[in-house]
Design an enzyme around this catalytic site. Structure first.
Site, PDB file in Angstrom:
ATOM      1  N   HIS A 170       0.815  -1.213   0.000  1.00  0.00           N
ATOM      2  CA  HIS A 170       0.000   0.000   0.000  1.00  0.00           C
ATOM      3  C   HIS A 170       0.844   1.257   0.000  1.00  0.00           C
ATOM      4  CE1 HIS A 170      -3.239  -2.737   0.962  1.00  0.00           C
ATOM      5  NE2 HIS A 170      -4.080  -1.772   0.644  1.00  0.00           N
ATOM      6  N   GLY A 171       1.970   1.220   0.650  1.00  0.00           N
ATOM      7  CA  GLY A 171       2.778   2.420   0.678  1.00  0.00           C
ATOM      8  C   GLY A 171       4.072   2.196   1.413  1.00  0.00           C
TER       9      GLY A 171
END
Lengths: 472, 380
Positions: A322-323
Site C-alpha cells: 500500500h505504501g
C-alpha cells in the site's frame, strides 16, 4: 485525470462515442491510445516506464511460449520479476529504505551520509506491476497462453478504467476479453450506469464528505474521545466510499464498453471474521496475494505454525504494497495477526446449532467492524503515537460536545445510504432473493439511482480529493 | 486457474458480434449524441429564461434589492449587464466590482448623482459578487468593447489573494470561465494569461461551463427552491434550521461546506494571506490590454475593515506605475464599522454617502486621466 472531474467525463464521452462506431480491432487501438492519454495526463514522463515493463513482459511471455527448457523459462520469469519488482522497488521503496537506514543509523549514533533520491511515484505503479506479474507467472505456470498480439497485451496493461487503481485483473479474465470481440447489451449498459452512479455517490457524497470529518479529527490535537471515535468511523466510511467508489466507476465504465471487471468489494463491513473481511475487501488484491504469495509460501499445507507465519508474512507484505511507510507495514502486520488469531478461534463446523450463529451474527459483525476500525487508525494516523493516543482518549476523555453531536449526525446521514445499499445486497445474497425479484429490483434501482443522482448534485463535494489509492 | 487455452486462438474462434450488438451500439451512439444536444440546448434555454434577473428590482422604487447569498457557490450572482450599456451622447463608465456594486444599489445612486450633475456619464454595472482578480480580467476584456471613458475596478484586498480559495471561491468563477471562452474575449486575452492560469483540468471545466452552464443554473434554481420551500418550513413550523438542513437538505446551498468548514474558518488566518504570486503579471497584463484599447483604468480600493488585510496596495501600485492611464485610489479610511453590515457591505442608511465617495473618486480620476481618441480600438 480523476474520475470525479469534467476532464474525465469529456474524455470518456469522446472515447465512448468513437468506441461505439468501431470494430473490434479499431476498438482495441482506441483503448490503447486512450490508455496512454489517460495515463499521460498524470505524468507523461512515466509512460516510458509503463511501456518498457509492458514490452518486457510481452517479450517474456512469447519467449516462454517458444521454449520447452524449464531452465530458460525460469530465467525469463526471473527477468520479468526483476524488471517489474525492480521498478516498483526503485520508484516506491528506495527512499523509504534509505530513510529507514538513516533512522537506524541515528539510533546507534551514526550519521549516515545518505540523501533521499526524491523520485516521484508513478501513479498506479503497484496496480499495473501486480497485473503484469500475474500475467508472466500464469504463463510460466501454463495457466494461460501467452498473448501473441502486442496491441492486445498493451490494452490489457493500459486499460484505462482500471489502470491506476484496479481492480487488479488477471490475464485469464481481462486479456481474454480484450482478445475477443465484446458484445454490448442493454443489460450491460444498465448495469454499467448503475455502477457508475453508485461509484460517484460513494466517492463525492460519502467519501469526500466523510474525509472532512476524518481530517479534522486526525488533525485536531485537543479533541475529545468522541471526536477521536468519530474520526475513526469517518475514515472507515471515507476509505470504503473512496475505493469502492473508484472500483464501481471502473467496473461501470468497463461494462458500458462490454467488459466485465472483477468485483472488488462485497459489503466488507458486514464481515464476521478477519478471513471473511479479506474475502470482501479489495478482493482483487487479496486473491492476488493468496495465489502468488501465500500459496507459494506453503499456504496451509505445512502445519498450523507455518500457516500462521505465512499469513502474517503475506499480510505484512500486502501492507507494504500500500505504501512505503511503517504504518502501512504495521497495518498489514495487524491484519496478519488478526487472520492468524482468527484461525485459532474458528469454531469447528457443526459445533453449535444454526440459530446460535444467527444470534451471534450481529455481534460478530460489530466486533469485526471495530477490529477493522483499529486497523484504519493505524492506516490513517499522522504518526504512530496517534494509534496509542486515540484509544486512550476514547477510554479516558469521552464526552459529547456540540460539534461532536453535529458531526455524529452528519456521519449518520452519510452512513445510512451505505448501510442500506450494502445491507440490501447482503440480505439479497443471504436469502437468495435477488434473482426472484428482478422487476422489483429494477424499479428499486431506478428510484435509488435517481436519489443518488440528486444527492451527488446537492451534497457532492466539488473539487474533491483525489482517490486515496492513487498514491499506491 | 483457467485452462491454458491460447488467447489468440480464442479470438479466432470467438463468435463475432451479432446484428443485435451493432443495433445496440448504433442506438447508443445516437442516443448519447441526442441527449448531449438536448442537454446543452435545454441548459441554454433555461439560462436565457432565468438569468436576466440577477438582482431583483423593487417595482415600487425601481431600486435593486440585495440578495444576500453565502459565498462559495458557483456563480452566485451574474454580472448585471445594463440594457442601455452605451447610451448615445454620454460617456460610459464601466464598473467592475463585487457584491457591493452588484447588490447594494451603489451604481444606481451614482447614476442619480450623475443625472443631477447634467447627465454626461452613463454607469455600466458589470459587478459580480465575490469577484476576484481573474474575474475582473475576463470582465475587463469584455468591457473594453464598449470603449468606456473610464474602467473602474472596485475591489477588496482578498480579491487579489489566494485566500479566496479558503472561502470556497474557486479561482475561476463560472461567469469568468464562460466569458473567457467567448470568441471576442478569448482573442483579446494575452496568451501568457491563458498559458499561466489554465491547466487541462480548469480549461476543460471552463469549456463544459460554456457548453452546459449548469453551474449558473444550479445556483439560481437552488435559490428559487430555497426561497420557495426552505424558509416557509423554518418559519411556519419554527424548526431549528440546523435540523431542517439535516432532514431536508435540498434547498440549502453547499450544505456540507457550510456545515463542516465555514463554521470553523479561522478569521485570524486572513492576516496571513498573501497576494497572488503572479499579481504583478496579472495587473501588467490587465493594464496592457486596457492601454492597447486606450481605456483609462481606476483601481478603487473599497471601504473595508482592517482585518480584510493583507494590504495588496503596495504591490498593486508598483505594478500600475509604468502605465500613464492607470490610477489607484484607497478609500479604506472611510470605513466606519457602525455603518456597515459586515466587513464590506454598507447599511442602507450609509449607501448614499458610500456612493457619493465613489462618485467623487471617479470624477477626480476623470480629471486626471486624459480620454483616449474617440472610437479608438487597437491592439487586438
Amino acid at each position: 485525470m480523476l474520475f470525479n472531474s469534467w476532464t474525465f467525463v469529456f474524455f470518456f464521452l469522446f472515447v465512448y462515442l468513437a468506441y461505439l462506431r468501431l470494430g473490434h480491432v479499431g476498438q482495441n487501438r482506441l483503448l490503447f491510445g486512450a490508455g496512454l492519454v489517460f495515463y499521460g495526463t498524470w505524468d507523461w514522463r512515466f509512460l516510458g516506464l509503463l511501456m518498457a515493463t509492458t514490452l518486457v513482459d510481452y517479450w517474456v511471455g512469447l519467449g516462454m511460449a517458444g521454449s520447452s527448457s524449464p531452465k530458460k523459462r525460469r530465467l525469463l520469469l526471473a527477468i520479468a520479476i526483476t524488471t517489474n519488482l525492480g521498478s516498483l522497488a526503485f520508484f516506491k521503496y528506495c527512499d523509504f529504505f534509505l530513510d529507514s537506514l538513516v533512522g537506524l543509523g541515528r539510533l546507534f549514533g551514526i550519521e549516515l551520509p545518505i540523501v533521499p533520491l526524491g523520485f516521484l511515484l508513478p501513479v498506479g505503479i503497484s496496480f499495473y506491476t501486480f497485473q503484469e506479474l500475474s500475467y508472466v507467472i500464469d504463463v510460466h505456470r501454463g495457466a494461460v497462453a501467452p498473448c501473441r498480439s502486442l496491441r492486445d497485451y498493451a490494452v490489457y496493461v493500459t486499460f484505462f478504467p482500471q489502470l491506476v487503481a484496479g481492480p487488479i485483473e488477471r490475464a485469464s479474465h481481462l486479456l481474454r476479453q480484450v482478445v475477443q470481440p465484446r458484445v454490448i447489451t442493454w443489460a450491460g449498459v444498465r448495469q454499467g450506469l448503475w455502477l457508475i452512479v453508485c461509484g460517484y455517490f460513494l466517492k463525492v457524497v460519502v467519501a469526500d464528505n466523510a474525509a472532512r470529518l476524518a481530517d479534522r479529527s486526525f488533525d485536531a490535537p485537543d479533541g475529545t474521545g468522541a471526536d477521536a471515535l468519530l474520526g475513526i468511523y469517518a475514515f472507515a466510511l471515507q476509505i470504503y466510499g473512496d475505493f469502492a467508489g473508484y472500483s464501481n466507476i471502473a467496473r461501470g465504465t468497463a461494462a458500458l464498453m462490454g467488459f466485465d471487471l472483477m468485483v472488488n468489494f462485497r459489503q466488507p463491513y458486514f464481515a464476521t471474521s478477519p478471513s471473511d473481511f479479506w474475502r470482501r475487501w479489495h478482493i482483487s488484491l487479496s486473491t492476488w496475494l493468496r495465489d502468488y504469495l501465500y500459496i507459494p509460501l506453503g499456504g496451509n499445507r505445512r502445519g498450523p505454525t507455518r500457516t500462521q507465519a505465512n499469513l502474517i508474512v503475506t499480510m505484512l507484505l500486502g501492507g507494504l504494497w500500500h505504501g512505503a511507510n511503517w504504518r502501512f507495514a504495521l497495518w498489514g502486520l495487524y491484519h496478519g495477526i488478526l487472520l492468524a488469531l482468527g484461525r485459532l478461534v474458528r469454531p469447528a463446523a457443526g459445533a453449535r446449532p444454526a440459530w446460535w450463529g444467527a444470534v451471534l451474527w450481529p455481534l460478530r459483525v460489530v466486533l469485526m467492524f471495530h477490529l477493522t476500525c483499529y486497523g484504519w487508525l493505524l492506516f490513517r494516523c499522522n504518526d504512530l503515537s496517534q494509534a496509542v493516543e486515540f484509544p486512550q482518549r476514547i477510554a479516558g476523555n469521552f464526552h459529547w460536545t456540540d460539534r461532536a453531536s453535529l458531526d455524529a449526525t452528519m456521519l449518520l446521514w452519510l452512513a445510512i445510504p451505505v448501510l442500506l445499499l450494502d445491507g440490501a445486497s447482503e440480505l439479497a445474497q443471504r436469502l437468495g432473493v435477488a434473482a426472484r425479484f428482478r422487476v422489483g429490483q429494477t424499479m428499486l434501482r431506478l428510484v435509488a439511482g435517481l436519489l443518488m443522482l440528486l444527492a451527488i448534485y446537492e451534497l457532492g463535494v466539488r473539487h474533491g480529493k483525489q482517490f486515496i489509492y492513487f498514491q499506491f | 486457474m483457467t485452462d491454458p487455452a491460447s488467447l489468440s486462438a480464442v479470438a479466432s474462434t470467438a463468435v463475432l458480434p451479432s446484428a443485435g450488438d451493432r443495433a445496440v451500439r448504433s442506438t447508443l451512439f445516437w442516443l448519447i449524441l441526442c441527449a448531449t444536444a438536448i442537454a446543452v440546448a435545454t441548459a441554454h434555454w433555461l439560462q436565457h429564461r432565468y438569468t436576466f434577473v440577477s438582482s431583483p428590482v423593487d417595482p415600487a422604487t425601481g431600486r435593486v434589492l440585495p440578495r444576500m447569498m453565502p459565498h462559495g457557490s458557483y456563480g452566485a450572482f451574474l454580472p448585471r449587464s445594463d440594457a442601455a450599456s452605451n447610451p448615445p451622447g454620454r460617456q460610459p463608465i464601466v464598473l467592475l466590482g463585487n457584491s457591493v456594486y452588484q447588490t447594494c444599489g451603489i451604481v444606481e445612486r451614482m447614476q442619480g448623482l450623475a443625472e443631477a450633475d447634467g447627465g454626461q456619464l452613463a454607469f455600466v454595472n458589470r459587478a459580480q459578487t465575490g469577484a476576484g482578480m481573474h474575474d475582473y480580467f475576463a470582465h475587463m476584456v469584455k468591457a473594453v468593447d464598449l470603449r468606456p471613458r473610464l474602467l473602474v475596478v472596485a475591489f477588496i484586498d482578498l480579491a487579489f489573494t489566494p485566500d479566496y480559495m479558503r472561502w470556497s471561491l474557486p479561482r475561476f468563477r463560472t461567469d469568468a470561465d464562460q466569458m473567457l471562452f467567448d470568441s471576442d474575449v478569448v482573442l483579446d486575452v494575452p496568451w501568457s494569461f491563458l498559458h499561466r492560469e489554465f491547466t487541462l483540468s480548469t480549461g476543460l471545466d471552463s469549456l463544459v461551463s460554456s457548453l452546459f452552464p449548469y453551474k449558473r443554473l444550479d445556483v439560481l434554481m437552488r435559490y428559487e427552491v430555497d426561497l420557495g420551500l426552505y424558509w416557509p418550513i423554518v418559519n411556519t413550523l419554527h424548526v431549528d434550521p440546523v435540523i431542517v438542513r439535516v432532514l431536508f437538505p435540498l434547498p440549502v446551498l453547499n450544505l456540507t461546506q457550510d456545515w463542516v468548514d465555514r463554521r470553523d474558518a479561522p478569521r485570524s488566518a486572513q492576516g496571513r494571506a498573501q497576494p497572488w504570486p503572479e499579481l504583478h503579471e496579472l495587473v501588467t497584463e490587465f493594464a496592457t490590454v486596457c492601454q492597447q484599447n486606450d481605456v483609462p483604468v481606476l483601481f478603487l480600493h473599497q471601504e473595508a475593515a482592517s482585518e480584510m488585510e493583507p494590504d495588496v496596495l503596495p504591490a498593486l501600485r508598483a505594478a500600475c506605475a509604468p502605465f500613464a492611464k492607470v490610477r489607484v485610489v484607497d478609500l479604506r479610511s472611510a470605513f466606519v464599522r457602525t455603518q456597515f453590515i459586515d466587513q464590506v457591505h454598507p447599511h442602507e442608511a450609509a449607501r448614499d454617502a458610500y456612493a457619493a465617495r465613489h462618485y467623487k473618486a471617479i470624477l477626480q480620476a476623470l480629471e486626471e486621466l486624459p480620454a483616449g481618441a474617440p472610437g479608438a480600438r487597437s491592439g487586438k
